[in-house]
Structure formats: C-alpha cells, structure tokens
Design an enzyme around this catalytic site. Structure first.
Site, PDB file in Angstrom:
ATOM      1  CD  GLU A 131       2.387   6.198  -5.302  1.00  0.00           C
ATOM      2  OE1 GLU A 131       2.107   6.312  -3.896  1.00  0.00           O
ATOM      3  OE2 GLU A 131       2.820   5.014  -5.693  1.00  0.00           O
ATOM      4  N   GLY A 134       0.892  -0.963  -0.103  1.00  0.00           N
ATOM      5  CA  GLY A 134      -0.042  -0.146   0.060  1.00  0.00           C
ATOM      6  C   GLY A 134       1.001   1.198  -0.148  1.00  0.00           C
ATOM      7  CB  THR A 170       5.453   5.404   1.459  1.00  0.00           C
ATOM      8  OG1 THR A 170       5.797   4.854   0.240  1.00  0.00           O
ATOM      9  CG2 THR A 170       6.427   5.966   2.246  1.00  0.00           C
ATOM     10  N   GLY A 171       2.909   6.271   3.354  1.00  0.00           N
ATOM     11  CA  GLY A 171       2.573   6.869   4.651  1.00  0.00           C
ATOM     12  C   GLY A 171       1.895   5.834   5.574  1.00  0.00           C
ATOM     13  CB  CYS A 215       3.310   0.232  -7.035  1.00  0.00           C
ATOM     14  SG  CYS A 215       3.647  -1.356  -7.575  1.00  0.00           S
ATOM     15  CD  GLU A 233       8.241  -4.700  -1.662  1.00  0.00           C
ATOM     16  OE1 GLU A 233       8.793  -3.607  -2.347  1.00  0.00           O
ATOM     17  OE2 GLU A 233       8.954  -5.396  -0.859  1.00  0.00           O
TER      18      GLU A 233
HETATM   19  P1  NAD Z   1      -3.386   2.532   1.018  1.00  0.00           P
HETATM   20  O1  NAD Z   1      -2.037   2.449   1.667  1.00  0.00           O
HETATM   21  O2  NAD Z   1      -4.421   3.510   0.995  1.00  0.00           O
HETATM   22  O3  NAD Z   1      -4.121   0.923   1.518  1.00  0.00           O
HETATM   23  C1  NAD Z   1      -3.469  -0.135   1.708  1.00  0.00           C
HETATM   24  C2  NAD Z   1      -4.217  -0.840   2.757  1.00  0.00           C
HETATM   25  O4  NAD Z   1      -3.932  -0.382   4.037  1.00  0.00           O
HETATM   26  C3  NAD Z   1      -5.748  -1.037   2.742  1.00  0.00           C
HETATM   27  O5  NAD Z   1      -5.893  -2.248   2.939  1.00  0.00           O
HETATM   28  C4  NAD Z   1      -6.073  -0.128   3.615  1.00  0.00           C
HETATM   29  O6  NAD Z   1      -7.448  -0.024   4.219  1.00  0.00           O
HETATM   30  C5  NAD Z   1      -4.864  -0.301   4.766  1.00  0.00           C
HETATM   31  N1  NAD Z   1      -4.884   0.894   5.660  1.00  0.00           N
HETATM   32  C6  NAD Z   1      -5.059   2.260   5.502  1.00  0.00           C
HETATM   33  N2  NAD Z   1      -4.779   2.877   6.660  1.00  0.00           N
HETATM   34  C7  NAD Z   1      -4.540   1.898   7.643  1.00  0.00           C
HETATM   35  C8  NAD Z   1      -4.265   1.998   8.837  1.00  0.00           C
HETATM   36  N3  NAD Z   1      -4.135   3.005   9.650  1.00  0.00           N
HETATM   37  N4  NAD Z   1      -4.149   0.784   9.763  1.00  0.00           N
HETATM   38  C9  NAD Z   1      -4.129  -0.475   9.166  1.00  0.00           C
HETATM   39  N5  NAD Z   1      -4.435  -0.551   7.729  1.00  0.00           N
HETATM   40  C10 NAD Z   1      -4.755   0.702   7.004  1.00  0.00           C
HETATM   41  O7  NAD Z   1      -3.032   1.931  -0.325  1.00  0.00           O
HETATM   42  P2  NAD Z   1      -3.844   1.730  -1.746  1.00  0.00           P
HETATM   43  O8  NAD Z   1      -4.527   2.953  -2.335  1.00  0.00           O
HETATM   44  O9  NAD Z   1      -5.025   0.605  -1.379  1.00  0.00           O
HETATM   45  O10 NAD Z   1      -2.855   1.295  -2.709  1.00  0.00           O
HETATM   46  C11 NAD Z   1      -2.014   2.173  -3.415  1.00  0.00           C
HETATM   47  C12 NAD Z   1      -0.869   2.266  -2.834  1.00  0.00           C
HETATM   48  O11 NAD Z   1      -0.058   1.060  -2.796  1.00  0.00           O
HETATM   49  C13 NAD Z   1       0.211   3.090  -3.755  1.00  0.00           C
HETATM   50  O12 NAD Z   1       0.815   4.017  -2.841  1.00  0.00           O
HETATM   51  C14 NAD Z   1       1.017   2.122  -4.486  1.00  0.00           C
HETATM   52  O13 NAD Z   1       2.361   2.818  -5.062  1.00  0.00           O
HETATM   53  C15 NAD Z   1       1.029   1.024  -3.458  1.00  0.00           C
HETATM   54  N6  NAD Z   1       1.844  -0.391  -4.023  1.00  0.00           N
HETATM   55  C16 NAD Z   1       2.739  -0.920  -4.149  1.00  0.00           C
HETATM   56  C17 NAD Z   1       3.206  -1.842  -4.695  1.00  0.00           C
HETATM   57  C18 NAD Z   1       4.681  -2.544  -4.442  1.00  0.00           C
HETATM   58  O14 NAD Z   1       4.713  -3.418  -4.782  1.00  0.00           O
HETATM   59  N7  NAD Z   1       5.378  -1.381  -4.124  1.00  0.00           N
HETATM   60  C19 NAD Z   1       2.204  -2.519  -5.277  1.00  0.00           C
HETATM   61  C20 NAD Z   1       0.935  -2.026  -5.372  1.00  0.00           C
HETATM   62  C21 NAD Z   1       0.575  -1.081  -4.761  1.00  0.00           C
END
Ligand code: NAD
Length: 543
Positions: free
Chosen positions: A425, A265, A267-268, A327, A293
């Site tokens: 991003e 998900g 980075t933050g 990503c 990742e």
């Molecule tokens: P996101 O960070 O918004 O959410 C990812 C997951 O984290 C979701 O299940 C969300 O509900 C959960 N989440 C959010 N806040 C949380 C918290 N405080 N506590 C626990 N869980 C929490 O990301 P997204 O919008 O679903 O995906 C997009 C991001 O993912 C982009 O930044 C992308 O670059 C990254 N990504 C990276 C890769 C990689 O391999 N590097 C692959 C796919 C996506």
C-alpha cells in the site's frame, strides 16, 4: 419512558451538489474558504463539558500551502486521556438510559445541520485541512457523513425491532444493551465522514466515546464537534482529545472499563492495537469489541472483451481522485495485451489535461498529499521505480514539496507482477500496471488473488458474462467490495456497505446494521406467566 413504536424517517441518500459556476453552493463554499483564510483558529480538546486548552499549541497548516496557517490545536497528555475516560464513564448511565428516539433525534438533527447551515463550513474545513477539491469534500464530509447519520438511525430501529418468538405461556424479549464501559474511536486523516462515524455509530447505540483523531484531521474534527453540540449532544458522550496514539493506548488499553475499539487506519497500527488489547485481556470486565477497517491494495482487472475508454476512466478516477489517498483507491491494474495500446493512449492523453494545485482553485482535479511523512513515503516508491529494471514510469514521476506536498499522478508499468508497487500500500497518486497475454485471464485472476495480503476493493471489467462469473468466483475472498464494470472507489452508504477482509479489516461494514450490532450486547429476557409449582415431570411416574 414515552409510549409508542416510533419510526425513523425513511432515509434517502443526500444529493451531491454540483458546485457549477453561479450556483449558490459554490458561492457559499467560497465565502467559507475566505473566512478560513482570514483567521487562525484556536482549537481546544472537548472533555465532558469543558473546553481544554493546555498551552501546548500545535500548528495546523494546509497540505497544499505550508505558509497558510489554519490555526493551532492544544495537545494533551496522559492526564487528558484519564479525564476523557472519566467523562465518558460519568455520562454513560444517563445516555444509555435515554430513549433511543431521543438519541436518534440528536444525530438526525446533526445530519440536517450538515446538510444545511454547516455544509459549506465542513466542506471548506475538509478542503483546507485535508487538501480535497470541492467534489471530494462534498461526497465525504457532507453527503457520506449525512448518510451515515440518517441510515444508522434507521438501522438502529430495525435492530431493536428484531425480537424472538414465544411459546404459549411465556414472553421472550431481547434488549439491545449498550456495552458496559466506554468505546475508543481512533480515526484516520483521509475521510471526515469516517472520523465522525467511528464516534457516532457506537454513541447512537447508547455508548460513550473517547475520540482520538489523526492530527491532520483535527481542523475538520472540531467542526464536527460544533455540529454535535449544536445538535444537543450531552456533555461527555463524545470526548475529543489530541494525544499521541501510543500515549492514549497505554492508558486506554489498561483500563478495566475499556469496552470496544472502533478503528480505521493502517493495518500495522491496527495489529499493534489488537496485540495490546490481547496482552491486557485479563484486566477487562468484558471482552472488548474490536472493529477495524484498515489498508488496501485495490485492483482493476480487465478482460480482453472490456471497453478501453471505460477501463482507462476507471483507472484515472479510481487511482487519482483525492491523490489516491482512499483505502479503496485502485493501485494495481491487470490489462490484457490486446487493449493495452488503446488504454495507454487515453490514459496519457487524459493525464495531460489533469490539473494539480490548491483545492481553492476549483479547476484542479488533483491536490496535495497529506503531510511530509506521506510525501516522503510516496516519493521514495517513485524514486525506487525510476531506478528499477522491473519498472518504467510512463506518466508523472515528478514531485515538489517546496510550497505544498504535490506529487504528480504517476503510472508505473511493470513486467514483474510481484513488483513492490503491485503488492504494498503506497497511499498516494501512484498506480502500477501489469500487462498480461490476453489468453492468460484465468492465471491472472489467481495471481490477483494471491499478490497482496489485503482484500478491500477490486473491479472486473468485461463484456463477457462467463468471464465476469469466473472472476467473481476466483476473486471471492480478494475484496470485501467487488465492482463489475465500475471503478473500485466511491461506495455509497445504504447501497454498497463498505469493508474488507484478510489484512484489510474485520469487515463489519461501516454504515450497516452489521456494524451497529458490534456496539450492543443483547440481553435475552424470558418471562413465564404461570410458573411451575412442583419439581416432578410425568416421566417420573412408573405407571
Ligand atoms: P494511521 O494508521 O497512520 O492512523 C490512524 C489512527 O491511528 C490515527 O488517529 C493515528 O494517530 C492513530 N495511531 C497511530 N499509531 C497509534 C498507536 N500506536 N496507538 C494508538 N493510535 C495510533 O492511518 P492514516 O494515515 O490516518 O490513514 C490511512 C490508512 O487508513 C491507510 O492504510 C488506509 O488504507 C486506511 N483506511 C482504511 C479505510 C477502510 O475502510 N478500510 C478507510 C480509510 C482509511
């Protein structure tokens, strides 16, 4: 336990079907889309052997068509997080003690189900729930996930076969134990395959899982759960819950049996989760494994010897496939001034022919972005660029969220290589181009390296081998996946293990041995055949 050194069938990448007119695969997926259109599904959580319906029903709609209700899922609360942890812990011993070939068989069967009877269904769910065209759904939900399942089984066998040497009179062995406790899989919206893999990779190695998907991926997540059940996955091994992230985190990160986080998900969010784990470190029985990742600001750099049509095509595919919501999507591009006029001409001409709309119309290359939050974030960047003296929008720039979250593929040209859209991003169909004097190649490479905190993917285009070598060296830490004369997206399991460094993640390479090793804790066993019976050593004798 059965006697025998079993061998996993040698994995091969699942062929990508082409969905050409008249093909049986096209017919099957159209039928699956029709069925999905005709019903609103009711999606429970899966905890232990129970399907849990809370009555708090949340609507799932297609990102490209707000009126199209796919169904409802039942949202859980803190009590369901507790139940999921209990179910994972209750299932742990039997699962961890099952022969590894039995665990492998379940996931190999899941791969065959996805390659065959579930292919159209998982692709249709990904097309509708995440707004992917059929090709993007096929390379993700079908092929990449099938590859994860089959290659990981082979990597597990390789890991188990890595054994130490033994001196005469002793026999040394390594046992690859699963982690003590449960693993928390937190998964993103953008890849069905990643969501599945974050659960099944640790489960394959004998762990049990609490799985929290993004709400916008639940429509395809529940199909994966059907596949796992059909493949014979015992109850409690993967527990799928729909709970707000912080609510789940509050309980999971305080639990003494929390053994690992498998996250993909932004980075933050990952940093926030890591901090919570750090704050609770005294509560845990073991040091949790933290694998994440995260975001990217992926680049393409062209040298003055590159081919203009090749670079333009890499930008078009790398930046706009799946609306830039990969990503790995190309989002900052550095072009030499000698090539810029011809690249620009092709970019603008090809963008004119790129159709945007529903993935249910197979002629659309670009579909909708995932949700309102994302739409607002992307369009705010576009609005700021339109008003900025540092930037000029040379293609796209228009958007419409009235019937679906549509953002036209947008190309920004900037004179400032540190302009916001070169650094941050955006996660949408927006690419920013900076044109450099062709003689400043080396200085440009240094700038590419230092412009963003991320280091996920990047590409160099050149026909000059010295330039390729120089870029490979100066950009050594700027990307975990580095491409020479190819777009920076589309990594294939078993061929280009995927993951980034710096702000982009722990670089444990999804779909590789490196990742599976994070889900085991080795026990070294030394057995001595004839143990000593006197404590003294020869040096204790004077003469
Ligand atoms: P996101 O960070 O918004 O959410 C990812 C997951 O984290 C979701 O299940 C969300 O509900 C959960 N989440 C959010 N806040 C949380 C918290 N405080 N506590 C626990 N869980 C929490 O990301 P997204 O919008 O679903 O995906 C997009 C991001 O993912 C982009 O930044 C992308 O670059 C990254 N990504 C990276 C890769 C990689 O391999 N590097 C692959 C796919 C996506």
């Amino acid at each position: 336990m059965p006697q025998g050194n079993f061998k996993i069938p040698a994995p091969k990448n699942e062929p990508v079907l082409n969905y050409a007119p008249g093909s049986s695969e096209k017919y099957a997926v159209k039928e699956a889309l029709k069925i999905a259109r005709s019903q609103e599904i009711d999606v429970p959580m899966y905890i232990g052997s129970k399907e849990v319906r809370t009555g708090r029903r949340i609507k799932m709609t297609a990102p490209h068509d707000h009126q199209f209700i796919l169904g409802y899922f039942h949202e859980g609360d803190a009590s369901h997080v507790e139940e999921a942890i209990d179910a994972a812990l209750a299932a742990k011993n039997d699962w961890a003690n099952l022969g590894w070939e039995q665990r492998a068989a379940i996931f190999l069967k899941a791969a065959d189900l996805l390659a065959g009877p579930f292919r159209a269904k998982i692709n249709a769910a990904t097309m509708l729930g995440q707004s992917k065209n059929i090709y993007q759904a096929e390379i993700d939900a079908a092929c990449e996930y099938i590859d994860f399942l089959r290659f990981n089984a082979a990597y597990m066998e390789e890991i188990y076969s890595q054994q130490p040497s033994s001196a005469p009179g002793i026999w040394n062995r390594i046992e690859y134990r699963s982690l003590e406790g449960f693993v928390f899989a937190v998964t993103p919206f953008n890849f069905t395959s990643i969501a599945g893999n974050l659960c099944t990779a640790p489960a394959l190695m004998g762990n049990t899982i609490v799985w929290k998907p993004a709400y916008t991926q639940i429509y395809s997540a529940q199909v994966l759960m059907q596949v796992f059940k059909e493949a014979g996955l015992p109850a409690g091994v993967i527990n799928l819950i729909y709970v707000d992230g912080p609510v789940a985190g509050e309980i999971i990160f305080k639990h003494p049996d929390f053994a690992g986080l498998h996250f993909t998900g932004s980075t933050g969010v990952f940093k926030q989760l890591w901090k919570s784990i750090g704050q609770n470190i005294d509560r845990y029985k073991s040091y949790p494994r933290i694998v994440g990742e995260t975001g990217g600001k992926d680049f393409i750099v062209a040298h003055h010897t590159a081919s203009a049509p090749e670079v333009a095509t890499a930008i078009l595919r790398g930046a706009f496939e799946y609306q830039g919501q990969k990503c790995s999507a190309a989002s900052r591009v550095y072009l030499p001034d000698n090539l810029w006029p011809s690249i620009k001409k092709k970019l603008l001409r090809d963008l004119d022919s790129m159709k945007m709309g529903s993935p249910e119309d197979f002629t659309n290359f670009v579909n909708a972005v995932i949700d309102q939050r994302s739409f607002a974030k992307i369009t705010a960047y576009i609005d700021r660029a339109a008003a900025s003296t540092d930037a000029e929008i040379i293609a796209g720039g228009n958007y419409d969220g009235s019937s679906g979250y549509f953002v036209a593929p947008t190309v920004i040209l900037t004179r400032n290589p540190k302009y916001a859209t070169m650094c941050e991003e955006i996660f949408g169909p927006v690419v920013t181009i900076y044109v450099y004097p062709q003689d400043d190649f080396e200085a440009t490479l240094l700038m590419v390296d230092q412009t963003s905190p991320y280091a996920l993917t990047g590409a160099i285009f050149s026909k000059d081998r010295y330039a390729i070598d120089r870029a490979s060296e100066l950009l050594k830490h700027a990307a975990g996946n580095f491409y020479i004369n190819d777009k920076p997206t589309g990594a294939v399991v078993g061929q280009q293990p995927f993951g980034g460094a710096r702000g982009s993640g722990t670089n444990d390479k999804a779909g590789a041995q490196m990742n599976l090793l994070r889900w085991v804790s080795a026990r070294t066993i030394k057995e001595t055949f004839i143990p000593a019976t006197e404590y003294g050593y020869p040096f204790l004798e004077e003469e």
